[in-house]
Design a protein around this motif. Sequence first.
Motif, mmCIF file in Angstrom:
data_model
loop_
_atom_site.group_PDB
_atom_site.id
_atom_site.type_symbol
_atom_site.label_atom_id
_atom_site.label_comp_id
_atom_site.label_asym_id
_atom_site.label_seq_id
_atom_site.Cartn_x
_atom_site.Cartn_y
_atom_site.Cartn_z
ATOM 1 N N THR A 76 0.841 -1.192 0.000
ATOM 2 C CA THR A 76 0.000 0.000 0.000
ATOM 3 C C THR A 76 0.874 1.237 0.000
ATOM 4 O O THR A 76 2.061 1.174 0.269
ATOM 5 C CB THR A 76 -0.928 0.031 1.221
ATOM 6 N N VAL A 77 0.269 2.342 -0.288
ATOM 7 C CA VAL A 77 0.990 3.609 -0.363
ATOM 8 C C VAL A 77 0.339 4.604 0.576
ATOM 9 O O VAL A 77 -0.867 4.771 0.579
ATOM 10 C CB VAL A 77 0.940 4.172 -1.804
ATOM 11 N N ALA A 78 1.165 5.255 1.359
ATOM 12 C CA ALA A 78 0.702 6.375 2.177
ATOM 13 C C ALA A 78 1.242 7.634 1.529
ATOM 14 O O ALA A 78 2.407 7.700 1.171
ATOM 15 C CB ALA A 78 1.207 6.239 3.606
ATOM 16 N N VAL A 79 0.398 8.609 1.339
ATOM 17 C CA VAL A 79 0.780 9.820 0.632
ATOM 18 C C VAL A 79 0.724 10.992 1.584
ATOM 19 O O VAL A 79 -0.178 11.097 2.375
ATOM 20 C CB VAL A 79 -0.195 10.088 -0.534
ATOM 21 N N GLY A 80 1.681 11.889 1.440
ATOM 22 C CA GLY A 80 1.647 13.081 2.274
ATOM 23 C C GLY A 80 2.461 14.195 1.684
ATOM 24 O O GLY A 80 3.388 13.961 0.934
ATOM 25 N N LEU A 81 2.113 15.368 2.049
ATOM 26 C CA LEU A 81 2.832 16.555 1.615
ATOM 27 C C LEU A 81 4.073 16.686 2.460
ATOM 28 O O LEU A 81 4.015 16.591 3.667
ATOM 29 C CB LEU A 81 1.930 17.775 1.784
ATOM 30 N N ALA A 124 11.875 -5.397 -5.226
ATOM 31 C CA ALA A 124 12.894 -6.194 -5.912
ATOM 32 C C ALA A 124 13.092 -7.559 -5.272
ATOM 33 O O ALA A 124 13.589 -8.477 -5.925
ATOM 34 C CB ALA A 124 14.217 -5.428 -5.940
ATOM 35 N N GLU A 125 12.700 -7.727 -4.018
ATOM 36 C CA GLU A 125 12.933 -8.986 -3.325
ATOM 37 C C GLU A 125 11.712 -9.894 -3.295
ATOM 38 O O GLU A 125 11.830 -11.095 -3.486
ATOM 39 C CB GLU A 125 13.423 -8.714 -1.900
ATOM 40 N N ARG A 126 10.523 -9.333 -3.067
ATOM 41 C CA ARG A 126 9.314 -10.147 -2.967
ATOM 42 C C ARG A 126 8.482 -10.149 -4.241
ATOM 43 O O ARG A 126 7.548 -10.924 -4.365
ATOM 44 C CB ARG A 126 8.436 -9.673 -1.814
ATOM 45 N N GLY A 127 8.755 -9.236 -5.158
ATOM 46 C CA GLY A 127 8.040 -9.220 -6.422
ATOM 47 C C GLY A 127 6.720 -8.472 -6.414
ATOM 48 O O GLY A 127 6.049 -8.433 -7.426
ATOM 49 N N GLY A 128 6.301 -7.894 -5.292
ATOM 50 C CA GLY A 128 5.067 -7.118 -5.267
ATOM 51 C C GLY A 128 5.259 -5.785 -5.967
ATOM 52 O O GLY A 128 6.375 -5.417 -6.352
ATOM 53 N N ARG A 129 4.166 -5.054 -6.150
ATOM 54 C CA ARG A 129 4.291 -3.754 -6.822
ATOM 55 C C ARG A 129 3.252 -2.780 -6.305
ATOM 56 O O ARG A 129 2.231 -3.155 -5.764
ATOM 57 C CB ARG A 129 4.186 -3.902 -8.332
ATOM 58 N N TRP A 130 3.581 -1.511 -6.476
ATOM 59 C CA TRP A 130 2.662 -0.407 -6.207
ATOM 60 C C TRP A 130 2.343 0.149 -7.582
ATOM 61 O O TRP A 130 3.220 0.703 -8.254
ATOM 62 C CB TRP A 130 3.328 0.673 -5.353
ATOM 63 N N ASP A 131 1.113 -0.007 -8.032
ATOM 64 C CA ASP A 131 0.782 0.411 -9.384
ATOM 65 C C ASP A 131 -0.593 1.054 -9.418
ATOM 66 O O ASP A 131 -1.198 1.279 -8.381
ATOM 67 C CB ASP A 131 0.891 -0.757 -10.365
ATOM 68 N N PHE A 156 9.623 -1.001 -25.407
ATOM 69 C CA PHE A 156 9.530 -0.826 -23.959
ATOM 70 C C PHE A 156 8.453 -1.746 -23.403
ATOM 71 O O PHE A 156 7.740 -2.393 -24.143
ATOM 72 C CB PHE A 156 9.192 0.636 -23.620
ATOM 73 N N GLN A 157 8.322 -1.767 -22.078
ATOM 74 C CA GLN A 157 7.210 -2.459 -21.436
ATOM 75 C C GLN A 157 6.188 -1.410 -21.027
ATOM 76 O O GLN A 157 6.508 -0.239 -20.903
ATOM 77 C CB GLN A 157 7.678 -3.211 -20.174
ATOM 78 N N ARG A 158 4.968 -1.878 -20.813
ATOM 79 C CA ARG A 158 3.899 -1.002 -20.333
ATOM 80 C C ARG A 158 3.638 -1.343 -18.876
ATOM 81 O O ARG A 158 3.567 -2.510 -18.509
ATOM 82 C CB ARG A 158 2.647 -1.222 -21.175
ATOM 83 N N ALA A 159 3.500 -0.311 -18.044
ATOM 84 C CA ALA A 159 3.211 -0.519 -16.625
ATOM 85 C C ALA A 159 2.110 0.441 -16.193
ATOM 86 O O ALA A 159 1.967 1.526 -16.758
ATOM 87 C CB ALA A 159 4.474 -0.285 -15.784
ATOM 88 N N GLY A 160 1.354 0.037 -15.196
ATOM 89 C CA GLY A 160 0.269 0.860 -14.670
ATOM 90 C C GLY A 160 0.760 1.747 -13.541
ATOM 91 O O GLY A 160 1.215 1.267 -12.506
ATOM 92 N N PHE A 161 0.676 3.040 -13.728
ATOM 93 C CA PHE A 161 1.143 4.025 -12.759
ATOM 94 C C PHE A 161 -0.031 4.566 -11.952
ATOM 95 O O PHE A 161 -1.143 4.686 -12.468
ATOM 96 C CB PHE A 161 1.822 5.200 -13.472
#
Length: 148
Positions: free
Chosen positions: A5-10, A78-85, A110-115
Amino acid sequence: MPFLTVAVGLSAMVMASPARADFRVCNATQNLVGVGIGYRAKAGWITEGWWHIEGSSCKTLIEGPLSSRFYYLYAEDAERGGRWDGPINMCVAEKEFKIAGVNDCVARGFQRAGFQEYDTGEQASWMVQLTDEPATGGAPAAPGTNSQ
């Protein structure tokens, strides 16, 4: 496997040091993470990467006051293979990259990735914190909140 998960903050510097204006990503996991960023420049869409961010550390991806309101982020553990996308498709490459344009990624080699999109509200600084949390009900936790 835990969901990422991602926590976002200013970014707000409250210390005695001078305030910095930039776009930073902090890796709150214990694993190495690779990060790519996308943004709209005067010449069009740009994606850049890879920044390698060690566990429990931060890196500045864009130095100085932010010139766009929206930025887009993609990261891989890079170690567990999960992603934030997210749902916004942009181009990435295997090695270090700076790619102009977001269309026809595969046709251009190139590859396509979901941002994931981040609305900075036209602030001069922004920080994204990458975290991992245990799965709860099959869905990742909601992003954090912005603070000043």
